[in-house]
Design an enzyme around this catalytic site. Sequence first.
Site, PDB file in Angstrom:
ATOM      1  N   HIS A 156       0.793  -1.251   0.000  1.00  0.00           N
ATOM      2  CA  HIS A 156       0.000   0.000   0.000  1.00  0.00           C
ATOM      3  C   HIS A 156       0.820   1.294   0.000  1.00  0.00           C
ATOM      4  O   HIS A 156       0.858   2.031   0.979  1.00  0.00           O
ATOM      5  CB  HIS A 156      -1.009   0.022   1.148  1.00  0.00           C
ATOM      6  CG  HIS A 156      -0.533  -0.524   2.474  1.00  0.00           C
ATOM      7  ND1 HIS A 156       0.667  -0.196   3.040  1.00  0.00           N
ATOM      8  CD2 HIS A 156      -1.137  -1.352   3.354  1.00  0.00           C
ATOM      9  CE1 HIS A 156       0.791  -0.812   4.201  1.00  0.00           C
ATOM     10  NE2 HIS A 156      -0.297  -1.520   4.409  1.00  0.00           N
ATOM     11  N   ASP A 185      -6.474  -4.091   0.554  1.00  0.00           N
ATOM     12  CA  ASP A 185      -6.273  -3.835   1.988  1.00  0.00           C
ATOM     13  C   ASP A 185      -7.624  -3.742   2.704  1.00  0.00           C
ATOM     14  O   ASP A 185      -7.795  -2.913   3.598  1.00  0.00           O
ATOM     15  CB  ASP A 185      -5.447  -2.562   2.208  1.00  0.00           C
ATOM     16  CG  ASP A 185      -4.858  -2.493   3.619  1.00  0.00           C
ATOM     17  OD1 ASP A 185      -5.019  -3.465   4.382  1.00  0.00           O
ATOM     18  OD2 ASP A 185      -4.238  -1.466   3.936  1.00  0.00           O
ATOM     19  N   HIS A 228     -13.983  -2.513   9.974  1.00  0.00           N
ATOM     20  CA  HIS A 228     -14.340  -2.228  11.366  1.00  0.00           C
ATOM     21  C   HIS A 228     -15.814  -1.839  11.343  1.00  0.00           C
ATOM     22  O   HIS A 228     -16.304  -1.349  10.320  1.00  0.00           O
ATOM     23  CB  HIS A 228     -13.512  -1.059  11.917  1.00  0.00           C
ATOM     24  CG  HIS A 228     -12.029  -1.302  11.906  1.00  0.00           C
ATOM     25  ND1 HIS A 228     -11.416  -2.124  12.816  1.00  0.00           N
ATOM     26  CD2 HIS A 228     -11.054  -0.842  11.079  1.00  0.00           C
ATOM     27  CE1 HIS A 228     -10.101  -2.149  12.559  1.00  0.00           C
ATOM     28  NE2 HIS A 228      -9.860  -1.390  11.502  1.00  0.00           N
TER      29      HIS A 228
HETATM   30  O1  DOR Z   1      -5.593   0.886   8.185  1.00  0.00           O
HETATM   31  C1  DOR Z   1      -5.188  -0.263   8.340  1.00  0.00           C
HETATM   32  N1  DOR Z   1      -5.979  -1.210   8.873  1.00  0.00           N
HETATM   33  N2  DOR Z   1      -3.939  -0.570   7.986  1.00  0.00           N
HETATM   34  C2  DOR Z   1      -3.380  -1.734   8.345  1.00  0.00           C
HETATM   35  O2  DOR Z   1      -2.223  -1.916   8.101  1.00  0.00           O
HETATM   36  C3  DOR Z   1      -4.136  -2.735   9.105  1.00  0.00           C
HETATM   37  C4  DOR Z   1      -5.574  -2.574   8.874  1.00  0.00           C
HETATM   38  C5  DOR Z   1      -6.424  -3.372   9.820  1.00  0.00           C
HETATM   39  O3  DOR Z   1      -6.144  -4.545   9.998  1.00  0.00           O
HETATM   40  O4  DOR Z   1      -7.373  -2.803  10.382  1.00  0.00           O
END
Ligand code: DOR
Length: 447
Positions: free
Chosen positions: A232, A302, A306
Amino acid sequence: MALFDLIFKNATLVNHQGIFEADLGIRDGKIADIGKMGSAAGAVIDCTGLHILPGVIDTQVHFREPGAEHKEDLRSGSLSAVMGGVTSVFEMPNTNPLTVTKEAFDDKISRAVNSMHCDFAFYVGGTHENTGQLAVLEKLPGCAGVKVFMGSSTGSLLVPDDDGVAAILNSISRRAAFHSEDEYRLEERKHLRVEGDPASHPVWRDVEAALKSTKRLVGLARAAGKRIHVLHISTAEEMMFLSGHKDIASVEVTPHHLTLDDSAYKSLGSLVQMNPPVRSLAHQKGIWAGVENGVADILGSDHAPHTLEEKAEDYPNSPSGMTGVQTLVPIMLDHVNNGRLSLQRFADLTSAGPNRLFGITGKGRLAVGYDADLTIVDLKRTQTITNDWIASKSGWTPYDGKKVTGWPVGTIVRGRKVMWEGELVEKSVGQPISFFDGLETRPSLLN
Ligand code: DOR
């Protein structure tokens, strides 16, 4: 007599030969013929007006199982993948427990086999403690390699120091993947985070934090004589720097760094909070330059879900990450339609690139003998991305309300029609991906 199990007729194929009209014959889950063929098959699917791409391999997703299944699990994450036209994923090790031991790795594989909707590989996390075991772990069947967090993000994986990174590089043989942000600089700058203001995220995790880490990493890889995959890329400067190190460094870009910019913090707040951060338009432009000039090898989403409740916490308590596996194809096809990249370059970034960098066996090309993993798209369809469409457990996307042109119509995994026109057709076919550098090829050891 049926020559094939399935024929896709009248499609426009996108592969190493170019973009051309042909039929595709499938037998025993593999591509058996490409060209003009009759209808001697168990089934025929008319693809008039549709393009068939090599199945999209998303080489960076976080599916949260085990440990945070309220955000996502392997089944829901992979459902989101196939709904978006993705046929395979590489999943990250920052779960709970962390994927840093053989037990944790085997547990993920056994949860995933015939439960995930797409094919999969899992990364093993590199730590100070497990360095001595990584040479074995990285070769386990279904392992995508070693992932190292040089800067802290979601979860507790972290190897911030040169000695730790060097020890890992010296003990492995495959290409390892790195989250490259300088932890020491992140620590020093924590006071720059403004409570309640996610726009301060890229001020805290600044360009120098990313660039400094990437320079350190390349130096360490060169000293160790090892290949690295820098995940990224978020800055124009890293893209320029990495263009001078293509002999050892491969480069991942993400749809969000190519599509969003820092103006989105105003409208979307912490929904765009991501590590490394979404930055200014100038950086976005620099990352596009890497897509155009070939420095970028791979596009990964990526996908880092959440829940909306978690994201609604006041910055900096809001977690970093956004969904992405389901929107990767439509967002990028919209860029294709807008002339930002060619369809062939899209296929290069999402199938040929993963095949080449990671030594995937039998996937990543529309070629005879390869797995019949297909991403079938309608380049002309205009549709609005909505939260309702997102199959991820977290149920949202930063692109909610965005109208795009170019849409995934079908997802075929090893000849099985898994998704068609937004419906799940066949359930849970997922199997581990095999690699030339791995110890064992399919079928998996674990059955
Ligand atoms: O923003 C992010 N969320 N970057 C990461 O490297 C990990 C990821 C996550 O696992 O929530």
